[in-house]
Motif scaffolding. Structure first.
Motif, PDB file in Angstrom:
ATOM      1  N   THR A   1       0.826  -1.210   0.000  1.00 44.06           N
ATOM      2  CA  THR A   1       0.000   0.000   0.000  1.00 44.06           C
ATOM      3  C   THR A   1       0.856   1.254   0.000  1.00 44.06           C
TER       4      THR A   1
ATOM      5  N   LEU B   1       0.929  -2.097   9.007  1.00 49.90           N
ATOM      6  CA  LEU B   1      -0.111  -1.074   9.105  1.00 49.90           C
ATOM      7  C   LEU B   1      -0.007  -0.320  10.426  1.00 49.90           C
TER       8      LEU B   1
ATOM      9  N   VAL C   1       0.247   3.703  10.830  1.00 50.30           N
ATOM     10  CA  VAL C   1      -0.735   4.486  11.569  1.00 50.30           C
ATOM     11  C   VAL C   1      -0.053   5.429  12.559  1.00 50.30           C
TER      12      VAL C   1
ATOM     13  N   TYR D   1      -7.096  14.649   4.713  1.00 46.62           N
ATOM     14  CA  TYR D   1      -7.311  13.396   3.978  1.00 46.62           C
ATOM     15  C   TYR D   1      -6.081  12.503   4.135  1.00 46.62           C
ATOM     16  N   VAL D   2      -6.325  11.237   4.462  1.00 40.20           N
ATOM     17  CA  VAL D   2      -5.236  10.259   4.442  1.00 40.20           C
ATOM     18  C   VAL D   2      -5.732   9.093   3.598  1.00 40.20           C
ATOM     19  N   SER D   3      -5.044   8.832   2.492  1.00 40.05           N
ATOM     20  CA  SER D   3      -5.505   7.777   1.587  1.00 40.05           C
ATOM     21  C   SER D   3      -4.543   6.607   1.593  1.00 40.05           C
ATOM     22  N   PHE D   4      -5.091   5.424   1.814  1.00 40.39           N
ATOM     23  CA  PHE D   4      -4.326   4.182   1.704  1.00 40.39           C
ATOM     24  C   PHE D   4      -4.682   3.591   0.336  1.00 40.39           C
ATOM     25  N   ILE D   5      -3.703   3.629  -0.568  1.00 42.18           N
ATOM     26  CA  ILE D   5      -3.979   3.200  -1.941  1.00 42.18           C
ATOM     27  C   ILE D   5      -3.294   1.867  -2.205  1.00 42.18           C
ATOM     28  N   SER D   6      -4.098   0.847  -2.493  1.00 39.30           N
ATOM     29  CA  SER D   6      -3.554  -0.501  -2.703  1.00 39.30           C
ATOM     30  C   SER D   6      -3.979  -0.968  -4.084  1.00 39.30           C
ATOM     31  N   GLY D   7      -3.170  -0.638  -5.077  1.00 43.18           N
ATOM     32  CA  GLY D   7      -3.512  -1.006  -6.448  1.00 43.18           C
ATOM     33  C   GLY D   7      -4.541  -0.042  -7.024  1.00 43.18           C
TER      34      GLY D   7
ATOM     35  N   LYS E   1      -7.946  -1.639  -3.683  1.00 49.02           N
ATOM     36  CA  LYS E   1      -8.900  -0.828  -2.918  1.00 49.02           C
ATOM     37  C   LYS E   1      -8.314   0.524  -2.560  1.00 49.02           C
TER      38      LYS E   1
ATOM     39  N   ILE F   1      -8.704   3.219   0.605  1.00 46.95           N
ATOM     40  CA  ILE F   1      -9.261   3.463   1.930  1.00 46.95           C
ATOM     41  C   ILE F   1      -8.935   4.915   2.239  1.00 46.95           C
TER      42      ILE F   1
ATOM     43  N   LEU G   1      -9.431   8.338   4.543  1.00 46.90           N
ATOM     44  CA  LEU G   1      -9.815   8.939   5.817  1.00 46.90           C
ATOM     45  C   LEU G   1     -10.143  10.413   5.556  1.00 46.90           C
TER      46      LEU G   1
END
Lengths: 718, 162
Positions: free
Chosen positions: A214, A247, A251, A269-275, B126, B128, B130
């Motif tokens: 991620t 993770l 965090v 905004y905090v975006s976790f982008i996985s693919g 995906k 995700i 916040l």
């Protein structure tokens, strides 16, 4: 360093000082950052533990860099990401051009990414006909203005609303009023169509998570989602040092970063982008996500035992928010691409020592390390950069003079009255300014009739027995200029029953570190540690009068003499004088009082912040009966040891500019006297405010407490 | 806060106050679909399909369902495997998020495990995200402005209380 680059920087600083800069937005931005950070820290249940945890996360990240890289590549690839490794900026740019060309992209939108600035990505892309638009507002403004960032977090903080309105008026071909609401509407409108038409989005990454493959991106403006989710293709450009394992670690870092930067709990905004999922309403078209992982000197930094820590940097900007000289000159002078204190280390290693001449702007106050969320030893890295810079040229004469002050004063104390008479004469001061570079506006501290070392050695009947054993470390000022302070300390300690001695010693040598003469610093450190260790092994504690000397003994020497256990033992047994006397009061050996209570404003010297932060001075002054107030701006007074003695922009002028706000605060605070343990700060503050500045010991009496029976003196000490 | 009975009233107040004429909806769970869509109709708000970013851009409001909330920081968390769903909460000026009270976590740390689960299986893709409020910047003269590129207003309707 090359004298030429020193002169060039001095000239630019001089221009800024002449233009006048009181109350600039840069200062305001820095202040908000400092205060926001402090407030956020206070809300944590254990700030120290959190800091150490964050440091450990980055330590693991760098130690395990190669395994984490492999793990990240595996897991990100599983999610369809294409990984491209780039050994330098040229390779990275070539990857990006190839991807963009193969995809037939025309219009590129970007979020703020320092890594893409590091490799100077935009120009080669534009040269090949791609349209590149920065979407972070601060970055967009400097893109339109054709400038480099002024501050890490607020790149366009130097631009007024009017200037920004002009830039957008020109861009949009219509008049935009210089009012913030109008400008924001124009910005939103102008960028909205750009977002919607973009076919390629390029971002950086704040964090990469190996466990899940991620990429984490932190923003406030809402531009990241539009850059990553509207175009079909997303390219991430990230340094290899960004990868953490889990993770949970990520965090922690998403908290640490905004907290240190502005005091926010999280960025908006905090975006976790996985693919990248297939796009389109029916998910028919294949999205593409490419991750460029950049080396560009990072592995080499990792191999260097000192600079390795620079890779722990989480790009929060706290170090530049507290840097006194940065506050005056800003990122265009105090930086190449990476600005500020940590920028000195990164620039030297990634862009080359010839781009890091701005290291001369560092006055070695050490505050950068105090605020770093991962406790990077920035001051020693900068000292090393200064040393590397010196190898390219010569040390400016004035620096050489000031480093040699000890020999100068040893000479002077042969005939003090003559020396003192001479150094007060105007013609001598003018001569010293022209020849040696010492600003004529600075009073040369008059040397005392007899130095403390001489007085101590001539004492009749020194004690042979006593408890505890105290070895004094006096440093330059208490020895030559204010020996009465050290004499008072001896008197107080002996009345309390202690056995006091004065081991052979030279002044701490901190100016050598400040000017990058690390070999000379090492010699002094070795000499002092070799003598002081004998006291320590004899069961003595070391009591040091001057905060910078105490700092040198406790932090700088163990760093310089890392492999010698004695340097660590000496550091452990070293105490500042107010801290030690406070301890004696605590255990009932001494009582403290004054017959003339005053309103005292306490000034905390920079180096003291790593020690007791003047807490013991404050405590004893209060116990003695004074009304005590701490007066501070949260940053340096500007004197920085010998720095404020020097003529010109990289000296007196800059020191006065930095100290301006503090002088105002002190004058407004209605105090009778300013109390500080630092002798050099005293000179600067007294000259700047006109208020008498005294050492706390000059404001109190400490006497043996006759009610004490045979207490164990080593309670909590030794 | 709204029990399902209050949901229509809350929604229509927001629509009226903000002058919403067109809205796009994303990831609304089945049990709420009827209530949400009938409220839209009753308030005279046109529901846009949102088959492209250009279409979503025409909406005044985006209505989404949040997967989690974080009490400590006032954050909502959206998990999606679809770019267009993500744009529903980013492009329009008004963002309305529905959040079930049982999905509120105490702190940021509590998110790690749910994120881990959400990212299963290892080949899934995906986002995700916040979200802790309306979009904001202080880049010009350090003056804080809401509503930059993202939404100007964020309304979180917490439902499902006893």
């Amino acid at each position: 360093m090359s004298l030429q680059s020193h002169k060039k920087i001095a000239k630019r600083v001089s221009e800024i000082l002449r233009a006048g800069r009181r109350g600039t937005l840069l200062e305001e931005a820095m202040k908000r950052g400092r205060e926001g950070r402090l407030k956020a820290l206070q809300e944590l249940s254990d700030p120290h533990a959190f800091r150490m945890e964050c440091r450990k996360i980055k330590e693991r990240s760098i130690t395990n860099m190669e395994t984490l890289l492999e793990k990240f590549i595996t897991n990100a690839s599983r999610r369809g990401c294409k990984i491209h490794l780039a050994k330098d900026g040229v390779e990275a740019i070539n990857h990006i051009i190839r991807i963009a060309t193969e995809a037939g992209a025309k219009s590129i939108t970007k979020t703020k990414s320092l890594t893409t600035e590091e490799i100077e990505l935009n120009i080669p892309l534009e040269e090949r006909g791609f349209k590149v638009v920065e979407t972070d507002l601060g970055e967009r403004i400097i893109q339109l203005a054709g400038e480099k960032p002024f501050h890490l977090v607020f790149p366009a903080v130097h631009k007024s609303v009017g200037e920004v309105a002009n830039l957008f008026s020109q861009l949009m071909g219509r008049d935009i009023r210089p009012r913030i609401d109008d400008v924001m509407e124009a910005v939103r409108e102008s960028l909205r169509s750009v977002f919607l038409q973009s076919d390629l989005g390029i971002t950086g990454a704040n964090i990469a998570i190996a466990e899940t493959g991620t990429v984490v991106i932190e923003t406030n403006e809402g531009n990241e989602q539009l850059v990553t989710s509207i175009p079909r293709i997303h390219i991430v450009v990230m340094g290899v040092e960004k990868i953490v394992d889990t993770l949970e670690e990520a965090v922690n870092l998403i908290r640490a970063h905004p907290m240190s930067s502005t005091g926010q709990l999280l960025t908006n905004y905090v975006s976790f982008i996985s693919g990248k999922p297939p796009s389109g309403h029916d998910q028919s078209s294949d999205g593409e996500m490419h991750i460029i992982i950049l080396d560009n000197g990072r592995r080499a930094m990792r191999e260097d035992s000192l600079f390795r820590e620079a890779l722990y940097c989480i790009r929060c900007g706290a170090c530049m928010n507290v840097c006194p000289t940065y506050s005056v000159v800003g990122g265009h002078i105090f930086g190449h691409i990476y600005p500020g204190p940590i920028g000195i280390a990164w620039t030297a290693k990634i862009h080359g020592i010839d781009k890091a001449a701005f290291s001369t702007l560092c006055i070695s106050c050490g505050l950068c390390r105090e605020v770093c969320p991962v406790d990077i030893n920035i001051p020693m890295m900068i000292a090393e950069v200064k040393m590397m810079d010196l190898e390219r040229g010569r040390q400016p004469l004035v620096n050489r003079t000031l480093m040699g002050y000890e020999s100068l004063y040893t000479l002077s104390s042969v005939i003090p009255p003559v020396y003192n008479w001479l150094t007060r004469r105007k013609f001598v001061k003018v001569f010293m300014e022209y020849l040696l570079g010492i600003d004529r506006r600075r009073p040369i501290p008059p040397v005392s009739k007899i130095s403390f070392k001489k007085w101590f050695s001539r004492r009749a009947g020194p004690r042979r027995m006593g408890d505890p054993k105290v070895s004094l470390f006096v440093d330059f000022f208490p020895n030559f200029i204010k020996p009465h302070l050290a004499m008072k300390v001896v008197q107080i300690l002996e009345e309390a029953g202690a056995l006091v001695d004065l081991p052979p010693q030279r002044s701490s040598g901190y100016p050598y570190i400040a000017y990058g003469e690390l070999k000379k610093a090492l010699k002094v450190a070795q000499y002092n540690v070799d003598n002081l260790i004998k006291s320590v092994e004899n069961g003595a504690v070391i009591v040091s009068l001057e905060p910078t000397a105490t700092y040198a003994l406790k932090f700088a020497y163990p760093h310089l003499l890392n492999v010698y256990p004695s340097s660590h033992k000496v550091a452990e047994k070293t105490y500042g004088v107010m801290e030690y006397l406070s301890h004696l009061v605590n255990i009932g050996r001494l009582k403290v009082f004054t017959s003339t209570p005053k309103r005292a404003g306490v000034h905390i010297p920079c180096h003291q912040r790593s020690l007791d932060g003047a807490a013991n001075t404050i405590k004893l002054l209060k116990m003695a009966g004074h009304e005590v107030k701490v007066v501070e701006t949260g940053t340096c007074c500007g004197m920085a040891g010998s720095f404020g003695m020097k003529k010109g922009p990289l000296g007196y002028d800059l020191a006065v500019e930095v100290g301006g706000e503090l002088f105002q605060l002190l004058k407004k605070s209605n105090v009778d006297v300013v109390a500080t343990e630092s002798s050099v700060c005293s000179i600067h503050l007294e000259q700047g405010t006109g208020i008498p500045v005294l050492h706390p010991l000059e404001l109190m009496e400490l006497e043996h407490n006759p009610e004490t029976s045979t207490l164990n003196f080593h309670d909590g000490n030794g | 806060m709204a029990g399902l009975d209050y949901l229509p009233k809350t929604l229509s107040t927001i629509f009226n106050d903000a002058g919403v004429k067109k809205a796009v909806a994303a990831r609304i769970p089945k049990r709420l679909k009827d209530v949400v869509f009938s409220t839209l109709t009753a308030s005279g708000v046109e529901l846009i399909h949102g088959a492209s970013s250009g279409e979503i851009n025409m909406a005044d409001a985006g209505i989404t369902h949040a997967d989690y909330g974080i009490a400590e920081t006032g954050t909502i968390v959206e998990i999606t495997a679809n770019d267009l769903e993500r744009l529903a909460s980013s492009l329009p000026r008004i963002h309305i998020a529905l959040l079930h009270v049982g999905n509120i976590l105490p702190s940021v740390e509590a998110l790690a495990e749910p994120i881990r689960k959400a990212l299963q299986p290892p080949d899934s893709r995906k986002y995700i995200t916040l979200i802790s409020g309306p979009s904001r910047t202080s880049d010009i003269e350090l003056r804080s402005i809401l509503g930059v590129h993202g939404p100007h207003q964020v309304h979180v309707i917490v439902y499902g209380g006893v």
